[in-house]
Design an enzyme around this catalytic site. Structure first.
Site, PDB file in Angstrom:
ATOM      1  N   GLY A  14      -8.304 -13.663   3.320  1.00 24.28           N
ATOM      2  CA  GLY A  14      -8.979 -12.807   4.307  1.00 24.28           C
ATOM      3  C   GLY A  14     -10.191 -12.136   3.708  1.00 24.28           C
ATOM      4  O   GLY A  14     -10.430 -12.207   2.495  1.00 24.28           O
ATOM      5  N   LYS A  18     -16.185 -13.840   7.402  1.00 20.89           N
ATOM      6  CA  LYS A  18     -16.249 -14.752   8.556  1.00 20.89           C
ATOM      7  C   LYS A  18     -17.166 -14.210   9.637  1.00 20.89           C
ATOM      8  O   LYS A  18     -17.939 -14.957  10.244  1.00 20.89           O
ATOM      9  CB  LYS A  18     -14.845 -14.940   9.159  1.00 20.89           C
ATOM     10  N   GLY A  19     -17.082 -12.886   9.868  1.00 19.50           N
ATOM     11  CA  GLY A  19     -17.821 -12.258  10.968  1.00 19.50           C
ATOM     12  C   GLY A  19     -19.303 -12.542  10.917  1.00 19.50           C
ATOM     13  O   GLY A  19     -19.947 -12.784  11.934  1.00 19.50           O
ATOM     14  N   LYS A  20     -19.843 -12.563   9.695  1.00 18.74           N
ATOM     15  CA  LYS A  20     -21.281 -12.774   9.574  1.00 18.74           C
ATOM     16  C   LYS A  20     -21.676 -14.178  10.040  1.00 18.74           C
ATOM     17  O   LYS A  20     -22.683 -14.369  10.711  1.00 18.74           O
ATOM     18  CB  LYS A  20     -21.693 -12.568   8.110  1.00 18.74           C
ATOM     19  N   ASN A  40      -5.237  -5.899  13.132  1.00 16.97           N
ATOM     20  CA  ASN A  40      -5.134  -5.914  11.668  1.00 16.97           C
ATOM     21  C   ASN A  40      -6.421  -6.463  11.051  1.00 16.97           C
ATOM     22  O   ASN A  40      -6.689  -6.288   9.873  1.00 16.97           O
ATOM     23  CB  ASN A  40      -3.926  -6.756  11.194  1.00 16.97           C
ATOM     24  N   GLY A  42     -10.716  -6.829  10.846  1.00 20.95           N
ATOM     25  CA  GLY A  42     -11.771  -5.817  10.918  1.00 20.95           C
ATOM     26  C   GLY A  42     -13.105  -6.394  10.542  1.00 20.95           C
ATOM     27  O   GLY A  42     -13.194  -7.183   9.611  1.00 20.95           O
ATOM     28  N   HIS A  43     -14.124  -6.052  11.311  1.00 16.37           N
ATOM     29  CA  HIS A  43     -15.467  -6.383  10.867  1.00 16.37           C
ATOM     30  C   HIS A  43     -16.418  -5.247  11.205  1.00 16.37           C
ATOM     31  O   HIS A  43     -16.242  -4.535  12.182  1.00 16.37           O
ATOM     32  CB  HIS A  43     -15.953  -7.735  11.405  1.00 16.37           C
ATOM     33  N   THR A  44     -17.402  -5.073  10.319  1.00 22.17           N
ATOM     34  CA  THR A  44     -18.373  -4.003  10.504  1.00 22.17           C
ATOM     35  C   THR A  44     -19.654  -4.609  11.031  1.00 22.17           C
ATOM     36  O   THR A  44     -20.108  -5.634  10.538  1.00 22.17           O
ATOM     37  CB  THR A  44     -18.644  -3.322   9.141  1.00 22.17           C
ATOM     38  N   THR A 300      -8.050  -0.426   6.847  1.00 23.39           N
ATOM     39  CA  THR A 300      -7.249   0.613   6.186  1.00 23.39           C
ATOM     40  C   THR A 300      -8.047   1.415   5.155  1.00 23.39           C
ATOM     41  O   THR A 300      -7.564   2.431   4.671  1.00 23.39           O
ATOM     42  CB  THR A 300      -6.071  -0.039   5.429  1.00 23.39           C
ATOM     43  N   PRO A 303      -8.970  -0.024  -1.349  1.00 30.23           N
ATOM     44  CA  PRO A 303      -9.777  -0.848  -2.258  1.00 30.23           C
ATOM     45  C   PRO A 303      -9.114  -2.219  -2.363  1.00 30.23           C
ATOM     46  O   PRO A 303      -7.893  -2.306  -2.504  1.00 30.23           O
ATOM     47  CB  PRO A 303      -9.707  -0.124  -3.611  1.00 30.23           C
TER      48      PRO A 303
HETATM   49  P1  IMP Z   1      -0.098  -7.360   8.836  1.00 35.78           P
HETATM   50  O1  IMP Z   1      -0.962  -8.440   9.399  1.00 35.78           O
HETATM   51  O2  IMP Z   1      -0.601  -5.971   9.147  1.00 35.78           O
HETATM   52  O3  IMP Z   1       1.343  -7.525   9.186  1.00 35.78           O
HETATM   53  O4  IMP Z   1      -0.176  -7.471   7.234  1.00 35.78           O
HETATM   54  C1  IMP Z   1       0.391  -8.566   6.533  1.00 35.78           C
HETATM   55  C2  IMP Z   1      -0.425  -8.918   5.299  1.00 35.78           C
HETATM   56  O5  IMP Z   1      -1.674  -9.474   5.707  1.00 35.78           O
HETATM   57  C3  IMP Z   1      -0.754  -7.744   4.401  1.00 35.78           C
HETATM   58  O6  IMP Z   1      -0.768  -8.186   3.054  1.00 35.78           O
HETATM   59  C4  IMP Z   1      -2.148  -7.353   4.853  1.00 35.78           C
HETATM   60  O7  IMP Z   1      -2.865  -6.656   3.859  1.00 35.78           O
HETATM   61  C5  IMP Z   1      -2.739  -8.721   5.145  1.00 35.78           C
HETATM   62  N1  IMP Z   1      -3.818  -8.667   6.142  1.00 35.78           N
HETATM   63  C6  IMP Z   1      -3.699  -8.453   7.471  1.00 35.78           C
HETATM   64  N2  IMP Z   1      -4.894  -8.495   8.064  1.00 35.78           N
HETATM   65  C7  IMP Z   1      -5.798  -8.750   7.100  1.00 35.78           C
HETATM   66  C8  IMP Z   1      -7.220  -8.950   7.108  1.00 35.78           C
HETATM   67  O8  IMP Z   1      -7.891  -8.904   8.148  1.00 35.78           O
HETATM   68  N3  IMP Z   1      -7.787  -9.203   5.894  1.00 35.78           N
HETATM   69  C9  IMP Z   1      -7.066  -9.298   4.757  1.00 35.78           C
HETATM   70  N4  IMP Z   1      -5.752  -9.134   4.711  1.00 35.78           N
HETATM   71  C10 IMP Z   1      -5.118  -8.875   5.870  1.00 35.78           C
END
Ligand code: IMP
Length: 434
Positions: A14, A18-20, A40, A42-44, A300, A303
């Protein structure tokens, strides 16, 4: 090659940027579709020097493209409504379609997300605590609440009440003092339903109709392949198929209509959450790359963990997605790191492995095999933009060697390269993708 549609998926853990690339390609597209995950992601997005963070809205909304939240998502309606308002505040016209069969994240899903993580101990993934896993679990158990229920108050009341009674028992087993008010939840969600009703359609029929009309669609992946539920680093991932295989079930678009699949590779590796990470760095090089790459979570603020590029697990992702073209992001963020290392294989008890072992218990015992590369010196943002404007030949020679090594090791074509945050900091090597 079907040049009408493109899917963009991350090939690591992750946050590959990708967003760019979606934003870049969306200029030529008609519709941008999200097919899995929830808020879960996120993009800025930067508009007039102002930064906006989006978690569920597909990239492309700010380009005033038509955007679709398809059936494969779990939707937190409160978050979606906030993002709808944000788009309007920025002064953009929103053209959104929300699937009637996407699932709804409820308040108790978020509570359960936290409680289950505690109970999992060393198997906790370090989730975003947005209720993603518990909402998908209810979907699979076939008592989830769908958007159709959300916008039909009688159905909502009946289904929500039944689900609440069960969840209350589970939550109270962890925390006997937990008591949420079902009437409050119902009233809050009924109001969300009233406000979202205008966007709700059967997106599977809608998308297939648009495809028949020859519309160009971008399928925007969230999270990434190694976090995928079926072909990722289970249990240290998310709860959806965060790869191209998730597109058909997540949209209702048949596989033969999907088109070109583009994989996004970041010039190094980052990871949030738990799980062994073979090329992880724990020294000042990690700090340097984290700062240079602004590697702090959009959702979140955590870091991100940083490590060398791991082409061995990316090769696995290339296989799963059937990738022939990749884009490489954040090469500028590796400036002034010398030497650079790329992982090209793993060794297990003295033996070189032939493919990525996928099982965490095995990966944990593996040692990465590295190749060293000469780094490139730092430049100002303006200088990187100038290089991007001039094109591939103007890149530092060391960077060209690094890119060439990625291409050869993965046996793919490089479609685009990004060396800065702006849309114009992109070097396009293949402009006939869409
Ligand atoms: P959940 O998707 O919130 O259940 O998290 C499950 C796992 O996927 C955790 O290790 C998160 O940190 C990771 N995760 C979820 N969404 C992202 C994302 O957009 N980028 C990177 N890691 C992600």
């Amino acid at each position: 090659m079907n040049k009408n549609n493109i899917a963009i998926v991350g090939l690591s853990w992750g946050d590959e940027g990708k967003g760019k690339f979606v934003d870049y390609l969306a200029q030529k597209a008609d519709i941008v579709v999200r097919f899995q995950g929830g808020n879960n992601a996120g993009h800025t997005v930067v508009v007039d020097d102002q930064k906006y963070k989006f978690h569920i809205m597909p990239s492309g909304a700010l380009l005033e493209k038509e955007v679709v939240i398809a059936n494969g998502l779990v939707v937190d309606p409160g978050v979606l409504l906030e993002e709808i308002e944000k788009i309007k505040e920025i002064g953009k016209t929103l053209n959104l379609k929300l699937s009637s069969t996407a699932h709804v994240i409820l308040p108790f899903h978020k509570i359960l997300d936290g409680l289950e993580e505690q109970a999992k101990g060393k198997y906790a993934a370090g989730t975003t605590k947005r209720g993603i896993g518990p909402a998908y679990a209810d979907k699979a158990a076939r008592w989830g609440i769908r958007i159709y229920d959300l916008v039909n108050p009688d159905l909502l009341k009946e289904k929500l009440t039944r689900l609440y009674e069960i969840k209350k028992k589970i939550i109270c087993a962890f925390d006997p003092n937990w008591c949420d008010n079902i009437d409050e939840i119902y009233n809050e969600y009924r109001e969300y339903g009233d406000r979202l009703r205008q966007y709700v359609v059967d997106t599977a029929s809608y998308l297939n109709m648009q495809l028949d009309l020859g519309k160009k669609i971008i399928f925007e992946g969230a999270q990434a392949t190694l976090l995928g539920i079926d072909h990722g680093f289970y249990p240290y991932g998310t709860s959806s198929n965060a790869n191209a295989l998730g597109i058909s079930p997540g949209t209702g678009v048949p596989p033969r209509k999907i088109g070109t699949i583009i994989g996004v590779v970041k010039a190094y590796t980052s990871r949030v959450g738990q799980g062994f990470f073979p090329t992880e760095l724990h020294d000042n090089i990690a700090d340097q790359i984290r700062e240079q790459g602004h590697e702090f979570g959009t959702t979140t603020g955590r870091p991100r963990r940083i490590g060398w590029l791991d082409l061995f697990n990316i090769k696995y992702s290339i296989m799963i997605n059937g990738i022939e073209n990749i884009v490489i992001s954040l090469l500028d963020a590796l400036e002034n790191v010398d030497p650079l290392k790329i992982c090209v294989g793993y060794e297990l008890e003295g033996t070189k492995l032939s493919s990525w072992p996928i099982q965490p218990e095995i990966v944990e015992k593996c040692k990465p095999i590295y190749k060293d590369f000469k780094g490139w010196k730092s430049r100002s943002a303006k200088e990187w933009s100038e290089i991007a404007r001039k094109g591939y030949d103007a890149l530092p020679d060391e960077m060209k060697s690094y890119i060439q090594a990625i291409k050869e090791e993965l046996n793919v074509e490089i479609a685009m390269i990004s060396i800065g945050p702006n849309r114009s900091d992109t070097i396009v090597l293949k402009d006939d993708l869409l």
